[in-house]
Write a protein that holds these residues in place. Sequence first.
Motif, short mmCIF file in Angstrom:
data_model
loop_
_atom_site.label_atom_id
_atom_site.label_comp_id
_atom_site.label_asym_id
_atom_site.label_seq_id
_atom_site.Cartn_x
_atom_site.Cartn_y
_atom_site.Cartn_z
N ASP A 19 0.83 -1.21 0.00
CA ASP A 19 0.00 0.00 0.00
C ASP A 19 0.86 1.25 0.00
O ASP A 19 0.56 2.23 -0.71
CB ASP A 19 -0.91 0.02 1.24
CG ASP A 19 -1.97 -1.07 1.21
OD1 ASP A 19 -2.51 -1.33 0.12
OD2 ASP A 19 -2.26 -1.64 2.28
N VAL A 20 1.93 1.24 0.80
CA VAL A 20 2.77 2.42 0.97
C VAL A 20 4.24 2.02 0.90
O VAL A 20 4.68 1.12 1.63
CB VAL A 20 2.50 3.13 2.31
CG1 VAL A 20 3.40 4.36 2.45
CG2 VAL A 20 1.04 3.53 2.44
N LEU A 21 4.99 2.71 0.04
CA LEU A 21 6.44 2.60 0.03
C LEU A 21 7.00 3.90 0.59
O LEU A 21 6.67 4.98 0.12
CB LEU A 21 6.97 2.38 -1.39
CG LEU A 21 8.49 2.52 -1.57
CD1 LEU A 21 9.24 1.45 -0.79
CD2 LEU A 21 8.87 2.49 -3.05
N VAL A 22 7.83 3.79 1.62
CA VAL A 22 8.47 4.96 2.22
C VAL A 22 9.94 4.96 1.83
O VAL A 22 10.62 3.93 1.97
CB VAL A 22 8.34 4.95 3.76
CG1 VAL A 22 9.04 6.17 4.35
CG2 VAL A 22 6.87 4.91 4.17
N VAL A 23 10.43 6.09 1.35
CA VAL A 23 11.83 6.22 0.98
C VAL A 23 12.51 7.16 1.99
O VAL A 23 12.15 8.33 2.09
CB VAL A 23 11.99 6.77 -0.45
CG1 VAL A 23 13.47 6.93 -0.80
CG2 VAL A 23 11.30 5.84 -1.45
N VAL A 56 15.89 4.08 15.72
CA VAL A 56 15.91 2.61 15.74
C VAL A 56 14.66 2.07 16.43
O VAL A 56 14.03 1.11 15.95
CB VAL A 56 17.19 2.09 16.43
CG1 VAL A 56 17.10 0.58 16.67
CG2 VAL A 56 18.42 2.43 15.60
N ALA A 57 14.26 2.70 17.53
CA ALA A 57 13.05 2.25 18.23
C ALA A 57 11.81 2.44 17.38
O ALA A 57 10.91 1.58 17.37
CB ALA A 57 12.91 3.01 19.55
N ILE A 58 11.73 3.55 16.66
CA ILE A 58 10.57 3.77 15.78
C ILE A 58 10.53 2.71 14.69
O ILE A 58 9.48 2.11 14.41
CB ILE A 58 10.64 5.17 15.14
CG1 ILE A 58 10.62 6.27 16.21
CG2 ILE A 58 9.47 5.38 14.18
CD1 ILE A 58 11.02 7.64 15.69
N ALA A 59 11.67 2.46 14.05
CA ALA A 59 11.72 1.49 12.96
C ALA A 59 11.40 0.09 13.45
O ALA A 59 10.68 -0.67 12.78
CB ALA A 59 13.10 1.52 12.30
N ARG A 60 11.90 -0.28 14.61
CA ARG A 60 11.62 -1.62 15.14
C ARG A 60 10.15 -1.77 15.53
O ARG A 60 9.57 -2.85 15.40
CB ARG A 60 12.53 -1.90 16.34
CG ARG A 60 13.99 -2.11 15.97
CD ARG A 60 14.81 -2.50 17.19
NE ARG A 60 14.30 -3.71 17.78
CZ ARG A 60 14.48 -4.06 19.04
NH1 ARG A 60 15.13 -3.25 19.87
NH2 ARG A 60 14.01 -5.20 19.50
N THR A 61 9.55 -0.70 16.02
CA THR A 61 8.13 -0.76 16.33
C THR A 61 7.32 -0.96 15.06
O THR A 61 6.36 -1.74 15.02
CB THR A 61 7.68 0.52 17.06
OG1 THR A 61 8.55 0.75 18.18
CG2 THR A 61 6.25 0.39 17.57
N ALA A 63 14.00 9.87 11.18
CA ALA A 63 12.88 9.89 12.11
C ALA A 63 11.54 10.00 11.38
O ALA A 63 10.59 9.28 11.69
CB ALA A 63 13.03 11.04 13.10
N THR A 64 11.46 10.89 10.38
CA THR A 64 10.19 11.08 9.68
C THR A 64 9.82 9.86 8.85
O THR A 64 8.66 9.43 8.85
CB THR A 64 10.26 12.33 8.80
OG1 THR A 64 10.59 13.46 9.61
CG2 THR A 64 8.93 12.59 8.13
N GLY A 65 10.78 9.30 8.12
CA GLY A 65 10.48 8.13 7.30
C GLY A 65 10.11 6.92 8.14
O GLY A 65 9.13 6.22 7.84
N ALA A 66 10.89 6.66 9.20
CA ALA A 66 10.53 5.55 10.09
C ALA A 66 9.18 5.81 10.73
O ALA A 66 8.36 4.90 10.91
CB ALA A 66 11.61 5.37 11.15
N GLY A 67 8.92 7.09 11.09
CA GLY A 67 7.63 7.44 11.66
C GLY A 67 6.49 7.22 10.69
O GLY A 67 5.41 6.77 11.08
#
Length: 512
Positions: free
Chosen positions: A23-27, A185-190, A31-35
């Motif tokens: 549905d969504v590809l984030v590049v 890292v915490a945002i991405a792992r979540t 912080a914003t991209g992981a968010g």
Amino acid sequence: MDSSLNAARRTRELAVVAEETVDVLVVGLGATGAGAALDAVSRGLSVAAIDAHDLAFGTSRFSSKLIHGGLRYLAKGQVGIARESAVERGVLLRRTAPHLVKAHPYVLPLTPEVSRSRAELLMTGYRLGDGLRAAAGTPRRLLPGPSRLTAARAHTLAPMLSEDGLRGGLLSWDGRVYDDARLVVAIARTAAAYGARILTRCRALELTGAGAKVRDELTGAEFGIRARTVINAAGVWAGLLDPRVSLRPSRGTHLVLRPGTLPGLLSGLHIPIPGESNRFALVLPQADGRVHVGLTDEPLDGPVPDVPEAPEEDIRTLLSVLNTVLAAPVAREAVAGAYAGLRPLLAADGRTADVSRRHAVYADAGKADGGVVTVVGGKLTTYRRMAADAVDRAISVGNLPAGRSRTALIPLVGAVRDHGAVTPRTGAAAGRGRPPERLVARHGVEAAAVHELVRAHPEEVGLGITMGELMWSVAHEGALDADDLLDRRTRIGLVPEDRAAALPAARAAFTR
């Protein structure tokens, strides 16, 4: 789902992502991209998120580590940005990352250069900032209010201050993140725990609203990722992927002082910059004994580098400002390292120091493929709001079935919710007894599991960090090489000689 990021998971998900349509590809995985990845996947959307380098490779690891309430913006009359900052600071302090974001005190020394009328004006500003705290619903137990200090009390908190003419200080409190890269890292792992495919070392070569052509930077293999919508969150590099974006990056330099350079410093310092009415240098003691000093705000000329360098002119300028309040000047030799980050500011007239930190979201819904949604500007404190706005626009452009953002209520990996812990299935047993406070500060409720590895591999590699901690980052935090370990999972790499000494251990962590 498991939140662990590692080489094996990356290999599995690379094989799958080339065959599916998300549905969504984030590049971009700052912080914003992981968010954005977390925001989208937590709404029930399928998500892939890629970065040409590593988590927090760019601006997100080069901040001042402040999670601030927008007092500077309030002073400029930018009430909306100030309130947004105060709200997002409260979200991090109270719910999403209380293990990584905490209140920190700052002393502004009242030297002869700070007139009594200016001191009154500054205290009024601090009180207005405290009003923003209250309006945002952040309790005072988490963020105390401002107060005046006697000269003796100011000197107790900062013994290195010159006593010549010191008539006291102004004490204020603001948010501080333990480590900006660890927050990412915490945002991405979540996001990974919710099912997002987090893929580092994957460079977007071409971008359309229907996906991207991607190169695996580890193997050189090229492949496509199909998507219903695309979010460009590449920060200062966003314009390379979206020609509509016009940025005016500015360079913010920080010094890294050797441990013991400012002995006895118990608080941060705000130091008025000569000739500036509302700009201050920041002095921030670190848990590892180092002290960071920042922050310049100079326009970047020319191409955007992968890793900007701190010029000698910036270093000497910061030392000059710092020494205006010290009893014994800090010499150039005390600067063990320096780093510079690039702010992705929207193009505007005037000095970069005066350019608004408001973020912007661009989208072209008129294109047949829906176009690319690009989010730029902003700052670390408001990453979650920026991400939510970008996902809102992507949902609208792509006509995706999803509700409103939920991330204000989602604790990040390592945080505690109610009586339980948001801790992923990692395969590591809980530690016996309470782990050291240093591990708790870095890992939150995962500290017990990390401590088990530390018990088994206690060899110190630098700054009190052990081999067991490096192994944890390899197994669970997505580190793929020694640079990831030294420059982002830890900050050993900020000082060149420390980095060189720890490099063999960092390489060995991948063979344990």
